[in-house]
Design a protein around this motif. Structure first.
Motif, PDB file in Angstrom:
ATOM      1  N   ARG A   1       0.832  -1.204   0.000  1.00 26.22           N
ATOM      2  CA  ARG A   1       0.000   0.000   0.000  1.00 26.22           C
ATOM      3  C   ARG A   1       0.869   1.257   0.000  1.00 26.22           C
ATOM      4  O   ARG A   1       0.625   2.189  -0.775  1.00 26.22           O
ATOM      5  N   LEU A   2       1.885   1.267   0.844  1.00 27.44           N
ATOM      6  CA  LEU A   2       2.776   2.427   0.904  1.00 27.44           C
ATOM      7  C   LEU A   2       3.474   2.634  -0.426  1.00 27.44           C
ATOM      8  O   LEU A   2       3.556   3.757  -0.934  1.00 27.44           O
ATOM      9  N   LEU A   3       3.987   1.558  -1.019  1.00 31.49           N
ATOM     10  CA  LEU A   3       4.698   1.664  -2.290  1.00 31.49           C
ATOM     11  C   LEU A   3       3.777   2.152  -3.399  1.00 31.49           C
ATOM     12  O   LEU A   3       4.180   2.954  -4.253  1.00 31.49           O
ATOM     13  N   LEU A   4       2.521   1.682  -3.387  1.00 30.31           N
ATOM     14  CA  LEU A   4       1.567   2.080  -4.426  1.00 30.31           C
ATOM     15  C   LEU A   4       1.302   3.582  -4.366  1.00 30.31           C
ATOM     16  O   LEU A   4       1.449   4.285  -5.382  1.00 30.31           O
ATOM     17  N   PHE A   5       0.940   4.080  -3.199  1.00 28.29           N
ATOM     18  CA  PHE A   5       0.581   5.497  -3.103  1.00 28.29           C
ATOM     19  C   PHE A   5       1.810   6.407  -3.133  1.00 28.29           C
ATOM     20  O   PHE A   5       1.735   7.535  -3.640  1.00 28.29           O
ATOM     21  N   ALA A   6       2.933   5.924  -2.605  1.00 25.79           N
ATOM     22  CA  ALA A   6       4.167   6.708  -2.725  1.00 25.79           C
ATOM     23  C   ALA A   6       4.585   6.796  -4.186  1.00 25.79           C
ATOM     24  O   ALA A   6       5.093   7.832  -4.642  1.00 25.79           O
ATOM     25  N   GLY A   7       4.356   5.716  -4.941  1.00 21.37           N
ATOM     26  CA  GLY A   7       4.641   5.746  -6.372  1.00 21.37           C
ATOM     27  C   GLY A   7       3.745   6.720  -7.106  1.00 21.37           C
ATOM     28  O   GLY A   7       4.186   7.449  -8.002  1.00 21.37           O
ATOM     29  N   ILE A   8       2.458   6.762  -6.720  1.00 18.24           N
ATOM     30  CA  ILE A   8       1.531   7.719  -7.328  1.00 18.24           C
ATOM     31  C   ILE A   8       1.971   9.147  -7.025  1.00 18.24           C
ATOM     32  O   ILE A   8       1.972  10.016  -7.903  1.00 18.24           O
ATOM     33  N   LEU A   9       2.372   9.396  -5.768  1.00 15.74           N
ATOM     34  CA  LEU A   9       2.836  10.729  -5.386  1.00 15.74           C
ATOM     35  C   LEU A   9       4.094  11.116  -6.156  1.00 15.74           C
ATOM     36  O   LEU A   9       4.253  12.266  -6.574  1.00 15.74           O
ATOM     37  N   SER A  10       4.985  10.155  -6.344  1.00 13.64           N
ATOM     38  CA  SER A  10       6.273  10.447  -6.981  1.00 13.64           C
ATOM     39  C   SER A  10       6.132  10.656  -8.482  1.00 13.64           C
ATOM     40  O   SER A  10       6.667  11.633  -9.030  1.00 13.64           O
TER      41      SER A  10
END
Length: 303
Positions: free
Chosen positions: A215-224
């Motif tokens: 979950r963290l990787l998914l949304f951090a990827g979206i933010l990045s």
């Protein structure tokens, strides 16, 4: 027709940034330091891939430009890049904390007053001249902050700190004009990575746990990718065909969209005094962007 592309690019960039709270609010249960760490790491990875795939020549030319510069300019560029990287990292951390732990309104207010605060700092630090309408806008901004002091002082202080760190970051970027922005941003984020990795525990960040958290990787990827690198590219593209003043006015779309989200989507209820303060800010924005007789800017003092 070609100019319209630049307008679309600028509007798209600021619209994307305006919706930034949507994915960020999906990570409210994570420490702000953890979100920052992975936003920085993934943004660096994306930028390094972009440079490696299609911007090798630009990177090489930027390095040659720096090496060919006079020693004083090298120190200025290096110092501005390092200080800028520290300010950007601090701004990102504070903004993440404000949006997730304080309110979307507070984060939006920070970027609403940022251009006016930048103008004041430019006057104080770079000796840039201000027109009378800009001084009036600064005064009205101070009045709006005074109104907000009667309410939640903590939110106001957090908003001001976010605005000041970003305004100071933009000041450092004015000092290093003439160099490719994406190359400098990559260097700044690499510096942030070097600082964040050993200090991660102090910020509540855990590198190993983060890489195991889908979950963290998914949304951090979206933010990045979607909310950092993509709008940055669009913004830089827009500057190729539009004046900085035009893009600067469009910048207000970002916090205004966030305000709409705060009230209509996240259900934050503004108090009457806050509505008055926001109204004063909108008046100050109009004054700030009034075109008057141009005053030649003073010479920038560089150390």
């Amino acid at each position: 027709m070609k100019t319209s592309r630049y307008y679309v690019a600028a509007l798209t960039a600021f619209l994307i940034w305006g919706f930034f709270p949507l994915p960020l609010r999906q990570l409210t249960t994570y420490p702000s330091g953890q979100i920052l760490l992975f936003r920085v790491l993934l943004s660096v990875l994306v930028l390094l891939v972009l440079h490696g795939v299609g911007r090798v020549g630009v990177v090489r030319a930027t390095l040659l430009q720096y090496r060919a510069a006079a020693r004083a300019e090298q120190w200025r560029v290096a110092g501005g890049t390092v200080v800028g990287g520290l300010l950007l990292m601090s701004n990102w951390l504070l903004f993440i904390y404000v949006i997730n732990q304080v309110s979307v309104q507070a984060g939006s207010f920070a970027y609403l007053i940022c251009p006016i605060l930048l103008s004041l700092l430019g006057f104080l630090l770079l000796r840039e001249r201000l027109r009378l309408p800009q001084w009036l806008a600064i005064g009205l901004s101070a009045l709006s902050c005074t109104l907000l002091v009667t309410g939640d002082v903590r939110s106001l202080l957090m908003s001001l700190v976010v605005a000041i760190t970003y305004a100071l970051y933009l000041i450092t970027q004015r000092i290093v004009q003439g160099y490719d922005r994406l190359v400098l941003l990559t260097i700044q984020l690499l510096l942030a990575t070097v600082i964040l990795l050993p200090t991660a525990p102090l910020l509540g960040a855990d590198l190993q746990a983060g890489f195991a958290d889908t979950r963290l990787l998914l949304f951090a990827g979206i933010l990045s990718v979607g909310f950092t690198v993509l709008p940055l590219f669009l913004n830089l593209y827009a500057l190729n065909g539009l004046t900085s003043g035009t893009v600067g006015i469009m910048m207000y779309l970002n916090p205004l969209v966030s305000f709409v989200l705060a009230f209509w989507y996240f259900g934050e209820q503004p108090r009457p005094v806050e509505l008055w303060a926001y109204g004063v800010i909108l008046v100050s924005i109009v004054l700030y962007n009034v075109r008057g007789r141009a005053i030649r800017p003073a010479t920038v003092v560089r150390s």
